[in-house]
Design a protein around this motif. Structure first.
Motif, PDB file in Angstrom:
ATOM      1  N   LEU A  21     -69.220  24.204 100.522  1.00  0.00           N
ATOM      2  CA  LEU A  21     -69.847  24.926  99.427  1.00  0.00           C
ATOM      3  C   LEU A  21     -71.026  25.774  99.894  1.00  0.00           C
ATOM      4  O   LEU A  21     -71.459  26.691  99.187  1.00  0.00           O
ATOM      5  CB  LEU A  21     -70.354  23.945  98.366  1.00  0.00           C
ATOM      6  CG  LEU A  21     -69.315  23.277  97.473  1.00  0.00           C
ATOM      7  CD1 LEU A  21     -69.956  22.135  96.699  1.00  0.00           C
ATOM      8  CD2 LEU A  21     -68.681  24.278  96.514  1.00  0.00           C
ATOM      9  N   GLY A  22     -71.564  25.417 101.057  1.00  0.00           N
ATOM     10  CA  GLY A  22     -72.728  26.135 101.560  1.00  0.00           C
ATOM     11  C   GLY A  22     -74.007  25.340 101.506  1.00  0.00           C
ATOM     12  O   GLY A  22     -75.096  25.892 101.689  1.00  0.00           O
ATOM     13  N   VAL A  23     -73.907  24.042 101.246  1.00  0.00           N
ATOM     14  CA  VAL A  23     -75.100  23.196 101.245  1.00  0.00           C
ATOM     15  C   VAL A  23     -75.621  23.097 102.668  1.00  0.00           C
ATOM     16  O   VAL A  23     -74.878  22.795 103.597  1.00  0.00           O
ATOM     17  CB  VAL A  23     -74.788  21.797 100.683  1.00  0.00           C
ATOM     18  CG1 VAL A  23     -76.029  20.904 100.772  1.00  0.00           C
ATOM     19  CG2 VAL A  23     -74.311  21.907  99.238  1.00  0.00           C
ATOM     20  N   MET A  24     -76.930  23.359 102.803  1.00  0.00           N
ATOM     21  CA  MET A  24     -77.544  23.350 104.126  1.00  0.00           C
ATOM     22  C   MET A  24     -78.859  22.588 104.110  1.00  0.00           C
ATOM     23  O   MET A  24     -79.451  22.358 103.054  1.00  0.00           O
ATOM     24  CB  MET A  24     -77.792  24.784 104.603  1.00  0.00           C
ATOM     25  CG  MET A  24     -76.534  25.594 104.845  1.00  0.00           C
ATOM     26  SD  MET A  24     -76.890  27.248 105.507  1.00  0.00           S
ATOM     27  CE  MET A  24     -77.678  28.010 104.089  1.00  0.00           C
ATOM     28  N   GLU A  25     -79.313  22.234 105.286  1.00  0.00           N
ATOM     29  CA  GLU A  25     -80.578  21.536 105.448  1.00  0.00           C
ATOM     30  C   GLU A  25     -81.710  22.362 104.859  1.00  0.00           C
ATOM     31  O   GLU A  25     -81.769  23.575 105.030  1.00  0.00           O
ATOM     32  CB  GLU A  25     -80.834  21.275 106.929  1.00  0.00           C
ATOM     33  CG  GLU A  25     -81.865  20.191 107.220  1.00  0.00           C
ATOM     34  CD  GLU A  25     -83.300  20.676 107.140  1.00  0.00           C
ATOM     35  OE1 GLU A  25     -84.195  19.845 106.911  1.00  0.00           O
ATOM     36  OE2 GLU A  25     -83.530  21.890 107.283  1.00  0.00           O
ATOM     37  N   GLY A 170     -67.615  17.955  88.956  1.00  0.00           N
ATOM     38  CA  GLY A 170     -66.709  17.466  87.934  1.00  0.00           C
ATOM     39  C   GLY A 170     -67.203  17.638  86.518  1.00  0.00           C
ATOM     40  O   GLY A 170     -66.691  16.994  85.598  1.00  0.00           O
ATOM     41  N   VAL A 171     -68.206  18.486  86.312  1.00  0.00           N
ATOM     42  CA  VAL A 171     -68.707  18.770  84.970  1.00  0.00           C
ATOM     43  C   VAL A 171     -68.774  20.276  84.779  1.00  0.00           C
ATOM     44  O   VAL A 171     -68.751  21.047  85.742  1.00  0.00           O
ATOM     45  CB  VAL A 171     -70.102  18.145  84.723  1.00  0.00           C
ATOM     46  CG1 VAL A 171     -70.046  16.632  84.854  1.00  0.00           C
ATOM     47  CG2 VAL A 171     -71.146  18.731  85.673  1.00  0.00           C
ATOM     48  N   GLY A 172     -68.872  20.698  83.507  1.00  0.00           N
ATOM     49  CA  GLY A 172     -68.894  22.117  83.202  1.00  0.00           C
ATOM     50  C   GLY A 172     -70.292  22.664  83.023  1.00  0.00           C
ATOM     51  O   GLY A 172     -71.296  21.959  83.185  1.00  0.00           O
ATOM     52  N   TYR A 173     -70.358  23.921  82.623  1.00  0.00           N
ATOM     53  CA  TYR A 173     -71.637  24.582  82.419  1.00  0.00           C
ATOM     54  C   TYR A 173     -72.403  24.002  81.224  1.00  0.00           C
ATOM     55  O   TYR A 173     -73.618  24.210  81.112  1.00  0.00           O
ATOM     56  CB  TYR A 173     -71.436  26.087  82.227  1.00  0.00           C
ATOM     57  CG  TYR A 173     -71.207  26.822  83.528  1.00  0.00           C
ATOM     58  CD1 TYR A 173     -72.279  27.369  84.226  1.00  0.00           C
ATOM     59  CD2 TYR A 173     -69.935  26.964  84.057  1.00  0.00           C
ATOM     60  CE1 TYR A 173     -72.073  28.048  85.424  1.00  0.00           C
ATOM     61  CE2 TYR A 173     -69.718  27.633  85.246  1.00  0.00           C
ATOM     62  CZ  TYR A 173     -70.792  28.174  85.934  1.00  0.00           C
ATOM     63  OH  TYR A 173     -70.592  28.833  87.135  1.00  0.00           O
ATOM     64  N   ASP A 174     -71.719  23.270  80.362  1.00  0.00           N
ATOM     65  CA  ASP A 174     -72.428  22.636  79.245  1.00  0.00           C
ATOM     66  C   ASP A 174     -73.398  21.574  79.731  1.00  0.00           C
ATOM     67  O   ASP A 174     -74.312  21.179  79.002  1.00  0.00           O
ATOM     68  CB  ASP A 174     -71.428  22.031  78.252  1.00  0.00           C
ATOM     69  CG  ASP A 174     -70.540  20.968  78.879  1.00  0.00           C
ATOM     70  OD1 ASP A 174     -70.110  21.145  80.034  1.00  0.00           O
ATOM     71  OD2 ASP A 174     -70.260  19.964  78.201  1.00  0.00           O
ATOM     72  N   ILE A 236     -66.679  27.296  94.985  1.00  0.00           N
ATOM     73  CA  ILE A 236     -65.914  26.246  94.319  1.00  0.00           C
ATOM     74  C   ILE A 236     -65.033  25.540  95.340  1.00  0.00           C
ATOM     75  O   ILE A 236     -64.303  26.198  96.103  1.00  0.00           O
ATOM     76  CB  ILE A 236     -65.045  26.812  93.179  1.00  0.00           C
ATOM     77  CG1 ILE A 236     -65.900  27.546  92.141  1.00  0.00           C
ATOM     78  CG2 ILE A 236     -64.246  25.695  92.506  1.00  0.00           C
ATOM     79  CD1 ILE A 236     -65.096  28.239  91.053  1.00  0.00           C
ATOM     80  N   VAL A 237     -65.081  24.210  95.366  1.00  0.00           N
ATOM     81  CA  VAL A 237     -64.175  23.413  96.188  1.00  0.00           C
ATOM     82  C   VAL A 237     -63.671  22.246  95.350  1.00  0.00           C
ATOM     83  O   VAL A 237     -64.219  21.942  94.288  1.00  0.00           O
ATOM     84  CB  VAL A 237     -64.853  22.869  97.477  1.00  0.00           C
ATOM     85  CG1 VAL A 237     -65.397  24.003  98.338  1.00  0.00           C
ATOM     86  CG2 VAL A 237     -65.936  21.865  97.142  1.00  0.00           C
ATOM     87  N   THR A 238     -62.616  21.610  95.843  1.00  0.00           N
ATOM     88  CA  THR A 238     -62.122  20.384  95.225  1.00  0.00           C
ATOM     89  C   THR A 238     -62.450  19.221  96.146  1.00  0.00           C
ATOM     90  O   THR A 238     -62.139  19.258  97.343  1.00  0.00           O
ATOM     91  CB  THR A 238     -60.608  20.457  94.989  1.00  0.00           C
ATOM     92  OG1 THR A 238     -60.314  21.550  94.114  1.00  0.00           O
ATOM     93  CG2 THR A 238     -60.099  19.167  94.358  1.00  0.00           C
ATOM     94  N   ILE A 239     -63.092  18.211  95.599  1.00  0.00           N
ATOM     95  CA  ILE A 239     -63.367  16.978  96.341  1.00  0.00           C
ATOM     96  C   ILE A 239     -62.731  15.841  95.545  1.00  0.00           C
ATOM     97  O   ILE A 239     -63.072  15.627  94.372  1.00  0.00           O
ATOM     98  CB  ILE A 239     -64.872  16.728  96.511  1.00  0.00           C
ATOM     99  CG1 ILE A 239     -65.552  17.913  97.206  1.00  0.00           C
ATOM    100  CG2 ILE A 239     -65.104  15.437  97.307  1.00  0.00           C
ATOM    101  CD1 ILE A 239     -67.066  17.762  97.343  1.00  0.00           C
ATOM    102  N   GLY A 240     -61.801  15.141  96.167  1.00  0.00           N
ATOM    103  CA  GLY A 240     -61.047  14.146  95.414  1.00  0.00           C
ATOM    104  C   GLY A 240     -60.308  14.841  94.295  1.00  0.00           C
ATOM    105  O   GLY A 240     -59.538  15.781  94.526  1.00  0.00           O
ATOM    106  N   LYS A 241     -60.539  14.425  93.073  1.00  0.00           N
ATOM    107  CA  LYS A 241     -59.913  15.065  91.910  1.00  0.00           C
ATOM    108  C   LYS A 241     -60.856  16.025  91.197  1.00  0.00           C
ATOM    109  O   LYS A 241     -60.478  16.631  90.200  1.00  0.00           O
ATOM    110  CB  LYS A 241     -59.453  13.989  90.914  1.00  0.00           C
ATOM    111  CG  LYS A 241     -58.403  13.031  91.464  1.00  0.00           C
ATOM    112  CD  LYS A 241     -57.780  12.204  90.359  1.00  0.00           C
ATOM    113  CE  LYS A 241     -58.803  11.372  89.611  1.00  0.00           C
ATOM    114  NZ  LYS A 241     -58.213  10.527  88.546  1.00  0.00           N
ATOM    115  N   ALA A 242     -62.073  16.172  91.712  1.00  0.00           N
ATOM    116  CA  ALA A 242     -63.096  16.928  90.997  1.00  0.00           C
ATOM    117  C   ALA A 242     -63.232  18.361  91.495  1.00  0.00           C
ATOM    118  O   ALA A 242     -63.171  18.632  92.697  1.00  0.00           O
ATOM    119  CB  ALA A 242     -64.444  16.233  91.124  1.00  0.00           C
ATOM    120  N   THR A 243     -63.442  19.268  90.552  1.00  0.00           N
ATOM    121  CA  THR A 243     -63.844  20.635  90.883  1.00  0.00           C
ATOM    122  C   THR A 243     -65.362  20.651  91.002  1.00  0.00           C
ATOM    123  O   THR A 243     -66.071  20.186  90.111  1.00  0.00           O
ATOM    124  CB  THR A 243     -63.396  21.615  89.784  1.00  0.00           C
ATOM    125  OG1 THR A 243     -61.972  21.579  89.688  1.00  0.00           O
ATOM    126  CG2 THR A 243     -63.855  23.022  90.105  1.00  0.00           C
TER     127      THR A 243
END
Length: 265
Positions: A21-25, A170-174, A236-243
């Motif tokens: 996703l681009g997460v960095m130190e 695994g959650v939306g913008y809400d 956006i990536v998929t990890i397990g079943k989650a977006t």
């Protein structure tokens, strides 16, 4: 269900996904997460937090909402399942907020664990607190004013100052509380304040405190997120079943300010 139709999520899967996703130190990240959305996570909430902290490193910070909105006046509907004749009893007896003890309300297992993580800091707001772990945890969570739930000097406002990021697991913008910062900044005709009340400790005594703050809701947050993704890159990536989504907080907040001012009446 046959095992080949299921997937086990390990910490290395989370780390690889976060890095993709681009997460960095050194990044400052607010995370909203549904643990169940990932599927079977080997180690549960603990390894989600460990993976996030390892990716952000010693100079990074992970923050999550740890709201306790049941500690609001029953007339606001937060105790909708209880009879109205109990409302005054609740006002008189609901425990005062204690940032070291009070559990979260429907914030999820990961946020609930983060608030008790070693060296975690949690803000003092009795209904809308945030918790953080890492380099800027103290800065992000201190002086969370009663009347300033999501504004410019709130935890999400301070994250904006630090040019932080938003992760949605695994959650939306809400669930994206950073859009509330846009709500606080934007100017639109129906914008108004309301009075909230919460149980707090004041000078060593439990008191039912009433305070004025911005009336907020997230009814159009999904619409904002949908339109935002048409104009801005969201990893956006998929990890397990989650977006899982990852974005720069300033991008979504600045976009949402303009969207709200254009679309809200």
């Amino acid at each position: 269900m046959k095992s080949e139709n299921r997937r086990i999520v390990l910490k290395e899967d989370l780390i690889n996904g976060f890095k993709a996703l681009g997460v960095m130190e050194g990044q400052q990240i607010i995370v909203h997460t549904s643990l169940n959305s990932l599927g079977f996570v080997c180690g549960g909430a603990q390894i989600v937090i460990e993976a996030l902290l390892e990716c952000a490193g010693e100079n990074g910070t992970i923050m999550m909402p740890t709201q306790t909105w049941k500690n609001l006046d029953p007339s606001m509907g937060v105790h909708w399942e209880e009879p109205e004749e109990w409302h005054q009893i609740i006002r008189d007896n609901w425990p005062a907020y204690d940032k070291n003890i009070t559990p979260t309300n429907t914030m999820g297992a990961v946020a609930e664990m983060l608030r008790t993580w070693p060296n975690a800091r949690r803000s003092d707001h009795p209904a809308r607190s945030f918790a953080a772990v890492g380099k800027n945890a103290e800065f992000l969570t201190k002086n969370h004013d009663l009347a300033n739930i999501f504004g410019e000097d709130s935890p999400i406002g301070k994250l904006y100052q630090l040019d932080g990021y938003v992760m949605l697991i695994g959650v939306g913008y809400d669930k994206n509380t950073s859009i509330h910062l846009a709500d606080a900044i934007a100017k639109y005709p129906s914008k108004h304040n309301e009075f909230n009340s919460s149980a707090m400790m004041v000078n060593g005594e439990r008191r039912w405190v009433t305070y004025e703050t911005l009336a907020v809701d997230g009814e159009d947050f999904e619409d904002i997120g949908r339109d935002f993704e048409k104009e801005h890159e969201v990893k956006i990536v998929t990890i397990g079943k989650a977006t899982v989504r990852f974005m720069r907080q300033r991008d979504i907040v600045d976009y949402a300010i303009k969207w709200i001012e254009k679309n809200r009446k």
